[in-house]
Design an enzyme around this catalytic site. Sequence first.
Site, PDB file in Angstrom:
ATOM      1  N   HIS A 185      -4.566  10.891   5.546  1.00 25.05           N
ATOM      2  CA  HIS A 185      -3.502  10.111   6.191  1.00 25.05           C
ATOM      3  C   HIS A 185      -2.825  10.819   7.357  1.00 25.05           C
ATOM      4  CE1 HIS A 185      -0.962  12.642   3.699  1.00 25.05           C
ATOM      5  NE2 HIS A 185      -1.346  12.037   2.582  1.00 25.05           N
ATOM      6  N   HIS A 243      -5.655   6.738   7.409  1.00 25.36           N
ATOM      7  CA  HIS A 243      -5.012   5.801   6.503  1.00 25.36           C
ATOM      8  C   HIS A 243      -3.513   5.793   6.787  1.00 25.36           C
ATOM      9  CE1 HIS A 243      -8.223   5.405   3.177  1.00 25.36           C
ATOM     10  NE2 HIS A 243      -8.805   5.855   4.283  1.00 25.36           N
ATOM     11  N   ASP A 296      -2.549  -0.256   6.624  1.00 28.30           N
ATOM     12  CA  ASP A 296      -3.499  -0.724   5.620  1.00 28.30           C
ATOM     13  C   ASP A 296      -3.015  -2.005   4.945  1.00 28.30           C
ATOM     14  OD1 ASP A 296      -4.950   1.455   6.332  1.00 28.30           O
ATOM     15  OD2 ASP A 296      -4.863   2.468   4.398  1.00 28.30           O
ATOM     16  N   ASP A 330       0.849  -1.188   0.000  1.00 26.80           N
ATOM     17  CA  ASP A 330       0.000   0.000   0.000  1.00 26.80           C
ATOM     18  C   ASP A 330       0.886   1.239   0.000  1.00 26.80           C
ATOM     19  OD1 ASP A 330      -2.739   1.143   0.137  1.00 26.80           O
ATOM     20  OD2 ASP A 330      -1.987   2.005   1.998  1.00 26.80           O
ATOM     21  N   GLU A 347       0.805   5.787   0.450  1.00 23.65           N
ATOM     22  CA  GLU A 347       0.119   7.055   0.688  1.00 23.65           C
ATOM     23  C   GLU A 347       0.798   8.108  -0.182  1.00 23.65           C
ATOM     24  OE1 GLU A 347      -2.617   7.216   2.251  1.00 23.65           O
ATOM     25  OE2 GLU A 347      -2.537   5.258   3.241  1.00 23.65           O
TER      26      GLU A 347
END
Length: 248
Positions: free
Chosen positions: A64, A159, A164, A14, A16
Amino acid sequence: MGNSGKTDRLIVLDTETTGLEVIQGHRIIEIGCIELCSRKITSNQFHHYLNPERSIDSGAVQVHGIDDGALKDKPRFRDIADEFLAFINGAQLIIHNAPFDVGFLNYELELAGHSERIENLCSVTDTLLLARKLHPGARASLDALCKRYSVDNSNREMHGALLDARLLTEVYLAMTGGQSALLLENSDGEPRSSALSHLARDLGSAAVHQPIRVIRANSEELDVHEKKLHAIKKKSGRCLWPEPGSVH
């Protein structure tokens, strides 16, 4: 997407970012990867916060919680690119909404002077597409899937790439058979009890040694099913599948 080669080594990944659109020059600010071998989490993971060399959109910060000041002393993507490529090379990547993350990763590789593309190095499984195939008509966000598969995401106030990735790991294992067992192993194959306890704290006690779950259709899915049966009956004059409520 990507090559079709099979591998027992899976990387749940994942990211960001500073914003939503790579075509607007947005950059990656966090990468989180969890390694699985033979459907078991190992102690091997990859995680970095990154200096994107640009500002972060205010809307992204709300998602986030990472602001510009937190990343000033972090490495740039080009500083960790070789390490990242070595970590993922030849693995099967498990990503939720894969085109988003793969697009950003390919852009970062290009900026760093690398000719490699993610889809040429790894096979890629998109869990968003998998969820939509398994549960047509139902919500397929990570939060929705955590709820469906009883994965504890109560600590997910914001997040985060590594958090995640850990949640998606448990969701993916449940979606593809429920054989979560989530054992962290050392080099001789024995469980690492301290690491296992740490993972249980992070993901909730349901992450460890849980029985196979029976997933029942929710009201939204039952409604879609009933409408489908009605359409079949209307078109053909009969439907072999009993309508909801007709069998006791």
